[in-house]
Design a protein around this motif. Structure first.
Motif, mmCIF file in Angstrom:
data_model
loop_
_atom_site.group_PDB
_atom_site.id
_atom_site.type_symbol
_atom_site.label_atom_id
_atom_site.label_comp_id
_atom_site.label_asym_id
_atom_site.label_seq_id
_atom_site.Cartn_x
_atom_site.Cartn_y
_atom_site.Cartn_z
ATOM 1 N N GLN A 240 -6.589 3.904 5.431
ATOM 2 C CA GLN A 240 -5.529 3.009 4.998
ATOM 3 C C GLN A 240 -4.153 3.386 6.080
ATOM 4 O O GLN A 240 -3.501 2.463 6.500
ATOM 5 C CB GLN A 240 -5.017 2.849 3.624
ATOM 6 C CG GLN A 240 -5.962 2.305 2.776
ATOM 7 C CD GLN A 240 -5.450 2.182 1.369
ATOM 8 O OE1 GLN A 240 -4.906 3.130 0.781
ATOM 9 N NE2 GLN A 240 -5.715 1.334 0.767
ATOM 10 N N ASP B 289 0.823 -1.299 -0.009
ATOM 11 C CA ASP B 289 0.092 -0.078 0.167
ATOM 12 C C ASP B 289 0.819 1.125 -0.034
ATOM 13 O O ASP B 289 0.301 2.406 -0.295
ATOM 14 C CB ASP B 289 -0.940 -0.211 1.059
ATOM 15 C CG ASP B 289 -2.287 -0.858 1.049
ATOM 16 O OD1 ASP B 289 -2.338 -1.277 -0.241
ATOM 17 O OD2 ASP B 289 -2.738 -1.210 2.097
ATOM 18 N N SER C 260 -10.143 0.743 1.948
ATOM 19 C CA SER C 260 -9.678 0.183 0.442
ATOM 20 C C SER C 260 -11.111 -0.045 -0.231
ATOM 21 O O SER C 260 -10.878 0.646 -1.417
ATOM 22 C CB SER C 260 -9.091 -1.263 0.570
ATOM 23 O OG SER C 260 -7.759 -1.078 1.270
ATOM 24 N N PHE D 11 -6.939 -0.411 -5.040
ATOM 25 C CA PHE D 11 -7.533 -0.211 -3.565
ATOM 26 C C PHE D 11 -8.188 -1.800 -3.376
ATOM 27 O O PHE D 11 -8.011 -2.105 -2.452
ATOM 28 C CB PHE D 11 -8.503 0.879 -3.631
ATOM 29 C CG PHE D 11 -7.967 2.323 -3.382
ATOM 30 C CD1 PHE D 11 -7.768 2.800 -2.114
ATOM 31 C CD2 PHE D 11 -7.857 3.200 -4.455
ATOM 32 C CE1 PHE D 11 -7.238 4.000 -1.882
ATOM 33 C CE2 PHE D 11 -7.223 4.415 -4.243
ATOM 34 C CZ PHE D 11 -6.854 4.767 -2.898
ATOM 35 N N ARG E 143 -7.429 7.121 2.133
ATOM 36 C CA ARG E 143 -5.945 7.004 2.185
ATOM 37 C C ARG E 143 -5.504 6.991 3.570
ATOM 38 O O ARG E 143 -4.724 6.469 4.158
ATOM 39 C CB ARG E 143 -5.193 8.192 1.370
ATOM 40 C CG ARG E 143 -5.225 7.751 -0.166
ATOM 41 C CD ARG E 143 -4.527 6.216 -0.344
ATOM 42 N NE ARG E 143 -3.003 6.466 -0.282
ATOM 43 C CZ ARG E 143 -1.972 5.430 -0.351
ATOM 44 N NH1 ARG E 143 -2.397 4.265 -0.137
ATOM 45 N NH2 ARG E 143 -0.859 5.854 -0.419
ATOM 46 N N ASN F 143 -7.219 -5.051 -1.844
ATOM 47 C CA ASN F 143 -7.000 -5.148 -0.346
ATOM 48 C C ASN F 143 -8.249 -5.885 0.245
ATOM 49 O O ASN F 143 -8.144 -6.401 1.218
ATOM 50 C CB ASN F 143 -6.873 -4.219 0.350
ATOM 51 C CG ASN F 143 -5.266 -3.492 0.057
ATOM 52 O OD1 ASN F 143 -4.571 -4.113 -0.281
ATOM 53 N ND2 ASN F 143 -5.063 -2.149 0.106
#
Length: 490
Positions: free
Chosen positions: A120, A37, A101, A180, A117, A183
């Motif tokens: 994450q 990531d 994600s 994305f 983001r 995940n």
């Protein structure tokens, strides 16, 4: 300090049960996914910006939002894992990773994308120290733990390289959204299997969380990371850059003051006075800063000098990924033979020796062969350092502080990744701006080679300081049961 019976699931030899192998696979899968990531969206940024309406000047926030939240909160989350339970925090983090994600893959506006983001990044701050604490809690100090940490280091480093390649492939063949969405099934699988094979563990003592220290250090790290990332996007003399860095210095100094007076400090200052912890983390910071910044420099060279496409440039680092896997596998053996100080020092010297020939790259296409050879050798050396750093910085630490110790190592990694690129980018930019011919291929080449010399110098400085200040760990030790003040909770 007394030694108690090993926790359930802890092994003192190299033979693992099926459940232990599955637990190891779950933890390594999580670490690899988090590493991917970090870099999976780098080559996809232009396509992402065009789809969701992010301008060129704002694209850097795709990386910055992740870096700020992951590096800024990792130390706090490592300590929370010690108190609330490492498995519990691991599962919460993986659930957040899956949700973030999914949101990123479906994002249609900049706000949703950047929020994804941030999610994450927070998931990384939660999962990384908890997973590493669970990993080292499964193995006593010795060769078995070193081997597990070697595998973890290999997959993490390979994940950074895989992310660049995977991002290019998914963007070209499908859509950036799959960077994305990939995940989501991984997080779901981990959430199903992890409760079956991971035992809960936490400190027997339940000190109150140091809220003032947590707030101050988190704000300080956020300011520090923001200052460096903003410098990469603008300049080191930009007022916002200077204000952020000055604020970081003040806040981190205040954190030390707070930790001296609170009854239950977030980071016991005595832990940082241990040479293995302090110098081990410094070595880890430099290992990640030098290698990730070198990848950045060579990416610029391959695309702006040799004219490679983003996907071709990403594929060029496949040999680096192979080198890191080999380094992670041989690292524990080198530590067993020569000790951790020699492994770190020798690894940095070998990394410098592999990096220095890269100053000979030119505008000729044949330079790619030099890059392939040098990055392979440098990848092997860098992973030997990373494995030795992880072993060093988590050794001689009571299990009640495993989450804290692994939080420190995770923070060293993430801050190194975040700060290495802006530092060497500043060197490159200074050379390009000073070129009498102005920005262009020749100026870029001169800037890249100048920054590579600095990178090599950092490796040599890291080798010298490690040899001078790091306490030697016995290379011939046999696996023993780690001291513990907690037991697993079924």
């Amino acid at each position: 300090m007394t030694t108690s019976k090993p926790a359930a699931g802890v092994v003192g030899h190299d033979t693992l049960t099926g459940r232990q192998r599955t637990a190891l696979a779950v933890l390594l899968t999580a670490s690899f996914t988090l590493a991917v990531d970090f870099s999976v969206l780098n080559v996809a940024m232009p396509a992402i910006g065009a789809d969701v309406g992010l301008g060129i000047a704002d694209l850097q926030w795709i990386a910055t939002a992740f870096a700020l939240s992951s590096a800024g909160f990792t130390l706090l989350m490592g300590r929370v894992a010690d108190i609330a339970g490492r498995r519990r925090m691991f599962l919460i983090g993986m659930a957040l990773l899956g949700a973030g994600s999914l949101a990123g893959g479906l994002a249609g506006t900049p706000a949703v994308l950047l929020g994804a983001r941030v999610a994450q990044g927070l998931a990384t701050a939660i999962v990384a120290p908890a997973a590493l604490a669970l990993l080292i809690g499964t193995f006593p100090e010795g060769r078995a733990r070193d081997k597990a940490l070697g595998l973890n280091g290999s997959l993490m480093a390979a994940g950074f390289t895989t992310g660049a390649i995977l991002g290019g492939l998914l963007t070209d063949l499908l859509s950036w959204r799959w960077a994305f969405l990939v995940n989501v099934p991984i997080a779901a699988a981990v959430l199903i299997v992890a409760p079956l094979v991971l035992a809960e563990s936490r400190s027997r003592t339940r000190p109150r969380l140091d809220v003032p220290g947590a707030v101050v250090v988190t704000l300080g790290l956020l300011a520090l990371v923001h200052g460096f990332t903003h410098a990469a996007a603008t300049s080191w003399t930009d007022p916002l850059t200077l204000a952020a860095l000055a604020g970081a210095v003040v806040l981190l100094a205040l954190f030390v003051v707070v930790e001296r007076v609170v009854p239950h400090p977030l980071v016991p200052l005595g832990l940082l006075t241990r040479r293995n912890v302090a110098w081990g983390n410094i070595a880890g910071f430099l290992a990640f800063a030098t290698e990730t910044s070198l990848v950045f420099l060579l990416t610029l060279y391959l695309q702006n000098v040799l004219g490679y496409t983003p996907l071709a440039a990403g594929l060029s680092f496949a040999v680096l990924g192979l080198g890191t896997v080999i380094g992670g596998l041989i690292g524990p053996r080198i530590i067993a033979w020569y000790g951790n100080r020699t492994a770190i020092t020798g690894g940095f010297l070998a990394q410098a020796a592999a990096t220095l020939p890269l100053v000979l790259v030119s505008e000729a296409g044949s330079s790619i062969w030099l890059i392939l050879a040098a990055t392979f050798a440098g990848g092997v050396a860098n992973l030997v350092v990373i494995v030795a750093f992880m072993v060093t910085a988590t050794s001689d630490v009571p299990e009640s502080e495993h989450g804290l110790a692994t939080g420190l190592t995770t923070m060293s990694q993430q801050v190194g990744i975040t700060m290495g690129t802006p530092l060497l980018s500043a060197v490159l930019t200074a050379v390009v701006l000073a070129s009498p011919d102005g920005p262009g291929t020749t100026a870029t080449l001169d800037g890249v080679t100048a920054a590579i010399r600095v990178n090599c110098g950092l490796c040599l400085a890291a080798a010298a300081t490690t040899w001078a200040f790091l306490r030697r760990r016995d290379a011939s030790r046999e696996p023993t049961t780690a001291p513990t003040d907690h037991a697993p909770i079924a």
